[in-house]
Design a protein around this motif. Structure first.
Motif, PDB file in Angstrom:
ATOM      1  N   ARG A  27      -0.798   1.769  -3.554  1.00 31.32           N
ATOM      2  CA  ARG A  27      -1.282   0.600  -4.297  1.00 31.32           C
ATOM      3  C   ARG A  27      -1.671   0.948  -5.739  1.00 31.32           C
ATOM      4  O   ARG A  27      -1.925   0.057  -6.548  1.00 31.32           O
ATOM      5  N   ARG A 323       3.570  -4.242   4.943  1.00 29.85           N
ATOM      6  CA  ARG A 323       3.337  -5.313   3.973  1.00 29.85           C
ATOM      7  C   ARG A 323       2.593  -6.527   4.536  1.00 29.85           C
ATOM      8  O   ARG A 323       1.795  -7.134   3.820  1.00 29.85           O
ATOM      9  N   ILE A 326      -1.021  -6.541   3.659  1.00 28.34           N
ATOM     10  CA  ILE A 326      -1.437  -6.748   2.268  1.00 28.34           C
ATOM     11  C   ILE A 326      -2.000  -8.150   2.086  1.00 28.34           C
ATOM     12  O   ILE A 326      -3.098  -8.327   1.539  1.00 28.34           O
ATOM     13  N   ALA A 327      -1.263  -9.162   2.551  1.00 37.47           N
ATOM     14  CA  ALA A 327      -1.672 -10.554   2.347  1.00 37.47           C
ATOM     15  C   ALA A 327      -2.486 -11.107   3.506  1.00 37.47           C
ATOM     16  O   ALA A 327      -3.001 -12.230   3.426  1.00 37.47           O
ATOM     17  N   HIS A 344       2.798 -11.782   0.733  1.00 41.19           N
ATOM     18  CA  HIS A 344       2.177 -11.066  -0.391  1.00 41.19           C
ATOM     19  C   HIS A 344       2.919 -11.355  -1.694  1.00 41.19           C
ATOM     20  O   HIS A 344       4.081 -11.766  -1.681  1.00 41.19           O
ATOM     21  N   ASN A 345       2.231 -11.125  -2.788  1.00 41.92           N
ATOM     22  CA  ASN A 345       2.831 -11.261  -4.113  1.00 41.92           C
ATOM     23  C   ASN A 345       3.401  -9.903  -4.532  1.00 41.92           C
ATOM     24  O   ASN A 345       2.646  -8.959  -4.762  1.00 41.92           O
ATOM     25  N   GLY A 356      -4.341  -9.492  -5.993  1.00 47.45           N
ATOM     26  CA  GLY A 356      -3.283  -8.945  -5.152  1.00 47.45           C
ATOM     27  C   GLY A 356      -3.715  -7.757  -4.307  1.00 47.45           C
ATOM     28  O   GLY A 356      -2.911  -7.166  -3.599  1.00 47.45           O
ATOM     29  N   TYR A 360      -6.878 -11.710  -1.115  1.00 44.39           N
ATOM     30  CA  TYR A 360      -6.175 -12.508  -0.098  1.00 44.39           C
ATOM     31  C   TYR A 360      -7.191 -13.023   0.927  1.00 44.39           C
ATOM     32  O   TYR A 360      -7.951 -12.237   1.468  1.00 44.39           O
TER      33      TYR A 360
END
Length: 365
Positions: A27, A323, A326-327, A344-345, A356, A360
């Motif tokens: 990240r 992933r 992440i969101a 996710h973005n 980001g 979230y």
């Protein structure tokens, strides 16, 4: 259907509350100068402590082990103190967290390693591989990697020592264990795969020789902190960062047998996870299961149903969802309730700040 994901499991000295893993994901938000883990990262990991196991983003074991701008290290006192904030925050939420120990080898650029020439198993440049450097903004600047120099045997011994110390540092920082990053085209993978290793000494040529560096690093990690705190990540079929093996199924079945002989607590298989990638053959998964008796983790393109099925079929013991975590900081809750997963973005994966990373929302929010 996904109930298999919610059975508890013994992992070394830990009893985990479920079989859902948050795998390592770069990240690039460590504090500068010094590549130090920080409060923002502590918030991010603690938000995701519903996972049975969190594996930290790759953390370099030395300045030379760094491949990308702003990734955290685990070799300085400041870095150990930074990671302690993270592990304390995760443990306060009832989570468990391993540190992923990382040396990138040739997958870097002199700008990321103090102007030095990168090192690798051999003086072979990774073709069509880019890394990002700090270009003075918080948007990463992507550049081609450079040709590495072949490591001498004394270089190899020095890196083995760095891994040993990094494992001790990880325990000092409060981690529950360490995962050796031997996947995705980084240094250890550069020794294992036939097409990235053209050495003629005891670290090249035969498969036994190409696995020697892996063997020595795992030995030193076990020596440092005990086999019940050591996991290893392999990526048998990916060609990420330019490492290719002529006979990957044989190579990685033998690697799994080698790791089994060390009685490490888990083997983590990174499957090819881009959209049109080939699936890992079931026969290969059966061979890996036979070769390695402790916990097997798989990660790559899994949904709740396919992850649960892999556990029910006995091919996997735990499943990593990369992933999606992440969101979806509360991903286990969403899996349990059948709720929709947020997307996710992709523009905020690397670098930047809270946006980001920690913003979230959970379902309840």
């Amino acid at each position: 259907m996904s109930s298999a994901l919610f059975q508890s499991i013994q992992l070394g000295h830990l009893t985990l509350k479920n079989r859902i893993v948050m795998p390592p994901m770069t990240r690039s938000r460590a504090s500068q100068p010094g590549d130090v883990a920080n409060e923002m990262m502590a918030t991010y990991y603690a938000q995701r402590a519903q996972a049975g196991l969190i594996i930290s983003e790759g953390t370099q074991i030395s300045p030379m082990g760094k491949g990308y701008a702003w990734t955290p290290g685990i070799y300085s006192p400041e870095q150990i103190a930074g990671w302690k904030k993270v592990t304390d925050a995760v443990h306060a939420k009832g989570g468990a967290i391993y540190a992923q120990l990382w040396h990138v080898g040739r997958v870097t650029h002199p700008d990321n390693i103090g102007g030095e020439q990168p090192v690798s198993s051999s003086a072979i440049k990774a073709e069509n591989v880019k890394v990002f450097i700090d270009n003075g903004t918080d948007e990463p600047g992507f550049v081609e990697v450079t040709e590495p120099r072949e490591m001498t045997t004394s270089d190899i011994k020095a890196v083995v020592k760095e891994f040993h110390q990094a494992a001790l540092n990880a325990l000092e920082a409060g981690f529950d264990g360490v995962e050796l990053h031997a996947a995705n085209g980084y240094l250890i993978n550069q020794f294992i795969d036939s097409e990235s290793n053209n050495r003629t000494d005891e670290y090249g040529g035969s498969l036994e020789n190409r696995l020697r560096f892996l063997d020595e690093v795992v030995s030193t990690l076990v020596d440092a902190i005990g086999a019940d705190r050591v996991g290893v990540r392999l990526a048998p079929l990916t060609t990420l960062n330019g490492t290719v093996d002529a006979n990957p199924e044989h190579t990685y079945t033998e690697a799994a047998k080698l790791l089994d002989s060390h009685n490490i607590t888990y083997l983590h298989i990174a499957e090819v996870d881009w959209d049109d990638a080939p699936d890992t053959p079931k026969s290969f998964k059966v061979a890996l299961r036979k070769a390695f008796k402790n916990t097997l983790i798989y990660a790559g393109r899994y949904k709740a149903e396919t992850g649960a099925t892999a556990i029910e079929e006995g091919l996997a013991d735990m499943i990593g969802f990369g992933r999606p975590f992440i969101a979806n900081p509360d991903l286990p809750e969403r899996i349990k309730t059948g709720a929709q997963w947020a997307q996710h973005n992709p523009d905020t994966l690397f670098g930047g700040g809270e946006k980001g990373l920690t913003d979230y929302p959970t379902l309840s929010e």
